[in-house]
Design a protein around this motif. Sequence first.
Motif, short mmCIF file in Angstrom:
data_model
loop_
_atom_site.label_atom_id
_atom_site.label_comp_id
_atom_site.label_asym_id
_atom_site.label_seq_id
_atom_site.Cartn_x
_atom_site.Cartn_y
_atom_site.Cartn_z
N THR A 87 37.20 42.11 36.57
CA THR A 87 38.32 42.26 37.48
C THR A 87 37.84 42.41 38.92
O THR A 87 38.40 41.80 39.84
N GLU A 88 36.81 43.22 39.13
CA GLU A 88 36.29 43.44 40.47
C GLU A 88 35.83 42.13 41.11
O GLU A 88 36.20 41.81 42.25
N ILE A 89 35.03 41.37 40.38
CA ILE A 89 34.55 40.09 40.92
C ILE A 89 35.70 39.10 41.06
O ILE A 89 35.79 38.36 42.05
N GLY A 90 36.60 39.07 40.08
CA GLY A 90 37.73 38.16 40.15
C GLY A 90 38.61 38.42 41.36
O GLY A 90 39.00 37.49 42.07
N LEU A 91 38.93 39.68 41.60
CA LEU A 91 39.77 40.03 42.76
C LEU A 91 39.05 39.70 44.07
O LEU A 91 39.68 39.24 45.03
N LEU A 116 45.08 40.73 38.54
CA LEU A 116 44.31 39.56 38.94
C LEU A 116 45.20 38.33 39.04
O LEU A 116 45.12 37.56 40.02
N LEU A 117 46.07 38.12 38.07
CA LEU A 117 46.95 36.96 38.09
C LEU A 117 47.94 37.03 39.25
O LEU A 117 48.23 36.01 39.89
N ALA A 118 48.44 38.22 39.53
CA ALA A 118 49.36 38.37 40.65
C ALA A 118 48.66 38.08 41.97
O ALA A 118 49.23 37.42 42.86
N ALA A 119 47.44 38.55 42.11
CA ALA A 119 46.68 38.29 43.34
C ALA A 119 46.40 36.81 43.51
O ALA A 119 46.45 36.27 44.62
N GLU A 122 49.54 35.06 44.70
CA GLU A 122 49.74 35.37 46.12
C GLU A 122 48.82 34.55 47.01
O GLU A 122 49.21 34.08 48.08
N ALA A 123 47.58 34.35 46.55
CA ALA A 123 46.59 33.61 47.34
C ALA A 123 46.70 32.10 47.16
O ALA A 123 46.06 31.34 47.88
N GLY A 124 47.47 31.65 46.17
CA GLY A 124 47.60 30.22 45.92
C GLY A 124 46.38 29.59 45.28
O GLY A 124 46.08 28.41 45.48
#
Length: 208
Positions: A87-91, A116-119, A122-124
């Motif tokens: 999660t840390e690396i993914g975000l 992670l999926l929401a971020a 948001e980032a496209g």
Amino acid sequence: MEERTASGSDAPLGVGVVGCGSISGVYLDTLPKLPGVQVVACADLLPERAQGAARRHGVPRATTVAELLASPDVDIVLNLTIPAAHTEIGLAAVGAGKHVYSEKPLAISPEDGRKLLAAAREAGVRVGAAPDTFLGAAVQSAQRLIRDGAIGEPVAAAGFMLCPGHESWHPAPDFYYQSGGGPLFDMGPYYLTALICLLGPIARVSCS
């Protein structure tokens, strides 16, 4: 963010590998054989491990994780870290505007996975995760046979893993016995993914 794909550009998508442990060799051997992608950098908490992977597989450079995430030629981060770091690396990758593909699991809690999926939305950018083995010949052939009625209507399925333990082959198996590891998180996704592909959505799971 404008999404660039291999089909829409002459330039291949740049892949940055984060985590150069045992599983990285399979990816670094296979990715050069695929059209439309190119491994441009690799990083690891242990610099010498990233340098060794780059040297063995002809990757142009070994960097720190921060340098890799800031690299403009990295379009996709291949996240091969231990589960607790996914999660840390993914975000961080999503925050840098990169697509992410992770080894399983996507995250070690449903809340982290949703975050992670929401971020990414948001980032496209896009997020994917292993296993993709259901796309292989064996499961696809089985899916065709089921669809064609070769075995009638399946009503149940069971999956078994028979292994004396990861310490029998992995050089640093400790993380398999910590949060995010173990048979369910490490090997379970292969069985569950295959069964979902073959039989459809899950109503109930039992495991021991």
